[in-house]
Design a protein around this motif. Sequence first.
Motif, PDB file in Angstrom:
ATOM      1  N   ALA A  13       4.346  83.372  84.351  1.00 38.23           N
ATOM      2  CA  ALA A  13       4.867  84.202  83.169  1.00 38.23           C
ATOM      3  C   ALA A  13       5.967  83.348  82.874  1.00 38.23           C
ATOM      4  O   ALA A  13       6.856  82.773  83.343  1.00 38.23           O
ATOM      5  N   PRO A  14       5.546  83.109  81.490  1.00 37.00           N
ATOM      6  CA  PRO A  14       6.705  82.215  80.542  1.00 37.00           C
ATOM      7  C   PRO A  14       8.076  82.786  80.443  1.00 37.00           C
ATOM      8  O   PRO A  14       8.296  84.037  80.446  1.00 37.00           O
ATOM      9  N   THR A  15       9.115  82.161  80.126  1.00 46.14           N
ATOM     10  CA  THR A  15      10.278  82.664  79.441  1.00 46.14           C
ATOM     11  C   THR A  15      10.479  82.144  78.275  1.00 46.14           C
ATOM     12  O   THR A  15       9.947  80.919  77.835  1.00 46.14           O
ATOM     13  N   TRP A  16      11.241  83.022  77.251  1.00 43.37           N
ATOM     14  CA  TRP A  16      11.192  82.509  75.992  1.00 43.37           C
ATOM     15  C   TRP A  16      12.690  82.483  75.555  1.00 43.37           C
ATOM     16  O   TRP A  16      13.094  83.391  74.615  1.00 43.37           O
ATOM     17  N   PRO A  17      13.678  81.673  76.129  1.00 43.74           N
ATOM     18  CA  PRO A  17      15.108  81.895  75.707  1.00 43.74           C
ATOM     19  C   PRO A  17      15.425  81.525  74.269  1.00 43.74           C
ATOM     20  O   PRO A  17      16.192  82.210  73.811  1.00 43.74           O
ATOM     21  N   ASP A  18      14.693  80.596  73.637  1.00 41.48           N
ATOM     22  CA  ASP A  18      14.889  80.314  72.272  1.00 41.48           C
ATOM     23  C   ASP A  18      14.070  81.577  71.277  1.00 41.48           C
ATOM     24  O   ASP A  18      14.497  81.506  70.159  1.00 41.48           O
ATOM     25  N   VAL A  19      13.491  82.321  71.798  1.00 40.45           N
ATOM     26  CA  VAL A  19      12.636  83.208  71.035  1.00 40.45           C
ATOM     27  C   VAL A  19      13.625  84.616  71.376  1.00 40.45           C
ATOM     28  O   VAL A  19      13.919  85.360  70.391  1.00 40.45           O
ATOM     29  N   GLU A  20      14.050  84.953  72.425  1.00 43.96           N
ATOM     30  CA  GLU A  20      14.733  86.273  72.712  1.00 43.96           C
ATOM     31  C   GLU A  20      15.904  86.310  72.302  1.00 43.96           C
ATOM     32  O   GLU A  20      16.828  87.146  72.120  1.00 43.96           O
ATOM     33  N   THR A  21      16.624  84.983  72.038  1.00 34.15           N
ATOM     34  CA  THR A  21      18.108  85.003  71.781  1.00 34.15           C
ATOM     35  C   THR A  21      18.186  84.373  70.100  1.00 34.15           C
ATOM     36  O   THR A  21      17.741  83.308  69.777  1.00 34.15           O
ATOM     37  N   VAL A  22      18.849  85.113  69.438  1.00 39.57           N
ATOM     38  CA  VAL A  22      19.110  84.676  67.842  1.00 39.57           C
ATOM     39  C   VAL A  22      20.448  84.056  67.779  1.00 39.57           C
ATOM     40  O   VAL A  22      21.430  84.238  68.466  1.00 39.57           O
ATOM     41  N   PRO A  23      20.341  82.674  67.181  1.00 36.69           N
ATOM     42  CA  PRO A  23      21.470  82.090  67.208  1.00 36.69           C
ATOM     43  C   PRO A  23      22.714  82.880  66.431  1.00 36.69           C
ATOM     44  O   PRO A  23      22.408  83.691  65.501  1.00 36.69           O
ATOM     45  N   THR A  24      23.868  82.612  66.942  1.00 34.34           N
ATOM     46  CA  THR A  24      25.003  83.291  66.616  1.00 34.34           C
ATOM     47  C   THR A  24      26.208  82.345  66.411  1.00 34.34           C
ATOM     48  O   THR A  24      26.145  81.110  66.831  1.00 34.34           O
ATOM     49  N   GLY A  25      27.214  82.623  65.707  1.00 40.04           N
ATOM     50  CA  GLY A  25      28.467  81.947  65.463  1.00 40.04           C
ATOM     51  C   GLY A  25      28.383  81.238  64.073  1.00 40.04           C
ATOM     52  O   GLY A  25      27.669  81.301  63.295  1.00 40.04           O
ATOM     53  N   VAL A  26      29.626  80.591  64.006  1.00 41.13           N
ATOM     54  CA  VAL A  26      29.891  80.055  62.597  1.00 41.13           C
ATOM     55  C   VAL A  26      28.751  79.026  62.078  1.00 41.13           C
ATOM     56  O   VAL A  26      28.281  79.208  60.997  1.00 41.13           O
ATOM     57  N   ARG A  27      28.560  77.913  63.044  1.00 39.12           N
ATOM     58  CA  ARG A  27      27.558  77.103  62.738  1.00 39.12           C
ATOM     59  C   ARG A  27      26.349  77.819  62.288  1.00 39.12           C
ATOM     60  O   ARG A  27      25.679  77.351  61.249  1.00 39.12           O
ATOM     61  N   ALA A  28      25.698  78.912  63.167  1.00 39.18           N
ATOM     62  CA  ALA A  28      24.533  79.534  62.569  1.00 39.18           C
ATOM     63  C   ALA A  28      24.527  80.116  61.490  1.00 39.18           C
ATOM     64  O   ALA A  28      23.491  80.282  60.767  1.00 39.18           O
ATOM     65  N   ARG A  29      25.792  80.866  61.062  1.00 41.29           N
ATOM     66  CA  ARG A  29      25.827  81.506  59.831  1.00 41.29           C
ATOM     67  C   ARG A  29      26.096  80.555  58.673  1.00 41.29           C
ATOM     68  O   ARG A  29      25.247  81.036  57.700  1.00 41.29           O
ATOM     69  N   VAL A  30      26.698  79.417  58.759  1.00 43.85           N
ATOM     70  CA  VAL A  30      26.539  78.276  57.695  1.00 43.85           C
ATOM     71  C   VAL A  30      25.185  77.934  57.664  1.00 43.85           C
ATOM     72  O   VAL A  30      24.582  77.721  56.469  1.00 43.85           O
ATOM     73  N   ALA A  31      24.232  77.581  58.757  1.00 43.88           N
ATOM     74  CA  ALA A  31      22.875  77.125  58.451  1.00 43.88           C
ATOM     75  C   ALA A  31      22.161  78.100  57.973  1.00 43.88           C
ATOM     76  O   ALA A  31      21.217  77.637  57.246  1.00 43.88           O
ATOM     77  N   ALA A  32      22.232  79.358  58.324  1.00 48.82           N
ATOM     78  CA  ALA A  32      21.635  80.510  57.722  1.00 48.82           C
ATOM     79  C   ALA A  32      21.453  80.519  56.293  1.00 48.82           C
ATOM     80  O   ALA A  32      20.619  80.860  55.451  1.00 48.82           O
ATOM     81  N   ALA A  33      22.683  80.389  55.885  1.00 48.24           N
ATOM     82  CA  ALA A  33      23.132  80.350  54.271  1.00 48.24           C
ATOM     83  C   ALA A  33      22.320  79.182  53.710  1.00 48.24           C
ATOM     84  O   ALA A  33      21.772  79.441  52.569  1.00 48.24           O
ATOM     85  N   GLY A  34      22.451  78.096  54.195  1.00 45.68           N
ATOM     86  CA  GLY A  34      21.635  77.059  53.772  1.00 45.68           C
ATOM     87  C   GLY A  34      20.314  77.121  53.577  1.00 45.68           C
ATOM     88  O   GLY A  34      19.488  76.931  52.960  1.00 45.68           O
ATOM     89  N   ALA A  35      19.766  77.783  54.711  1.00 46.67           N
ATOM     90  CA  ALA A  35      18.329  77.978  54.746  1.00 46.67           C
ATOM     91  C   ALA A  35      17.925  78.874  53.906  1.00 46.67           C
ATOM     92  O   ALA A  35      16.748  78.755  53.488  1.00 46.67           O
ATOM     93  N   GLU A  36      18.392  80.002  53.711  1.00 47.15           N
ATOM     94  CA  GLU A  36      18.182  80.994  52.889  1.00 47.15           C
ATOM     95  C   GLU A  36      18.159  80.469  51.590  1.00 47.15           C
ATOM     96  O   GLU A  36      17.040  80.711  50.579  1.00 47.15           O
ATOM     97  N   TYR A  37      19.291  79.578  50.972  1.00 45.81           N
ATOM     98  CA  TYR A  37      19.157  79.067  49.849  1.00 45.81           C
ATOM     99  C   TYR A  37      17.851  78.262  49.500  1.00 45.81           C
ATOM    100  O   TYR A  37      17.246  78.395  48.451  1.00 45.81           O
ATOM    101  N   LEU A  38      17.634  77.373  50.417  1.00 44.18           N
ATOM    102  CA  LEU A  38      16.428  76.567  50.418  1.00 44.18           C
ATOM    103  C   LEU A  38      15.062  76.996  50.343  1.00 44.18           C
ATOM    104  O   LEU A  38      14.289  76.622  49.636  1.00 44.18           O
ATOM    105  N   PHE A  39      15.074  78.304  51.229  1.00 44.82           N
ATOM    106  CA  PHE A  39      13.756  78.756  51.083  1.00 44.82           C
ATOM    107  C   PHE A  39      13.547  79.689  49.892  1.00 44.82           C
ATOM    108  O   PHE A  39      12.407  79.564  49.413  1.00 44.82           O
TER     109      PHE A  39
END
Length: 430
Positions: A13-39
């Motif tokens: 049975a595999p574990t999926w830590p990077d799938v089950e947990t959504v990135p949070t925090g200031v860095r994640a919010r800034v990165a998400a904003a940049g990713a949304e703009y580029l997408f």
Amino acid sequence: MEFPSRSVSRPTAPTWPDVETVPTGVRARVAAAGAEYLFRRAVRDLPVRVELPDGALLGTDTSDPTCPRLILHRPRDFFARLGTAGLIGFGESYMAGDWSAPDPAATLEVFAARVATLIPAPLQRLRRLYVARHPERERNTEDNTRDNIARHYDLSNEFFDLFLDETLTYSSALFADLATPPSLTDLAAAQRAKIDRILDTACVGPGTRVLEIGTGWGELALRAAARGATVRSVTLSSEQRALAVERIERAGLSDRVEVDLLDYRSVTGDYDAVVSVEMIEAVGYEYLDTFFAAIDRVLAPGGRAVLQAITMPHDRMLATRRTYTWVQKYIFPGGFLPSNQLIVESVTRSTGLAVRENFSMGPHYAHTLRLWQQRFDSHREQVAALGFDPVFRRMWRLYLAYSEAGFRCGYLDVRQILLTGAGQRERPSR
């Protein structure tokens, strides 16, 4: 396929830590904003229909119901993953269910066809500062390679049997005619045709001493032995070896075929033909010269080596060869796709061999993958019964679609390559 003498192997049975947990925090919010703009910037010029939960549509063909669709279910999570982990995050977002597509291959083809220009050129120059690096434990050293292979090929023989055809051949087929899309009933014959073309090119016949690097589940070894050849096949997958040996015994060919659990670097002997089908992708960039030198070392004078290899464009290979990808993290640890140019350069640099024939058959792989996906989708319940959870099943479906998209748009190719001694007189294939 029946498995009479072996109990059903259950996956760990595999574990999926990077799938089950959504990135949070200031860095994640800034990165998400940049990713949304580029997408949003990228998809506004793409023939795709991106559907958001609020009913908004993105893309150039939003009014065309037949164009490829990408449905964003959780945009915030999608952009957080994409921003913090790039294309690995894109894949993890699908695994998590943040987005879906009725036909993932068609959707991914739109992006794959423009992969070199999706990100603005100035930002591409910052790539090395952003993308993940290969874990040291996944380098294809002799100590690591066995584990890398096991993580994919030892999942479960029963699992692979659910989406492959009766030959259990896990590589591109060669169809007689692509004028109309092949059906599942064509697949086994097309796999045998691919194998026969390799054996013909290698001049395998009665008395030929054959070395196969990468056994699979034994179909090539069986067909070579049926021609009267003696075959030594090496693999690092214990699951594959067990079933290949069983198939060989059932066919009454054990006196002609030996299957060893052995690294290609440790092979000794002299062989009239060396064949290897889509194993080079597990060698790794830094070990490519070692791989070809090993073939040269065991190939008898006048012998022929035939490889089937997945390739990618040389410029993209150079740009991405040190990048850690979603496929490497979840599907093929240690995997690397060479370019055709790199193969030729490596052969020239590390051996006394030369490329004599280079046969391209990329469109055949796109059809092969489509048929595998159809079989996989039709056996969802059986896959679940083997113990593979929903995250794994989404992961595998994305892997098949991702691969198909690469071949459909021509970003990926697959080639059968003949190598002989540089000064060797050419002789016709059988």
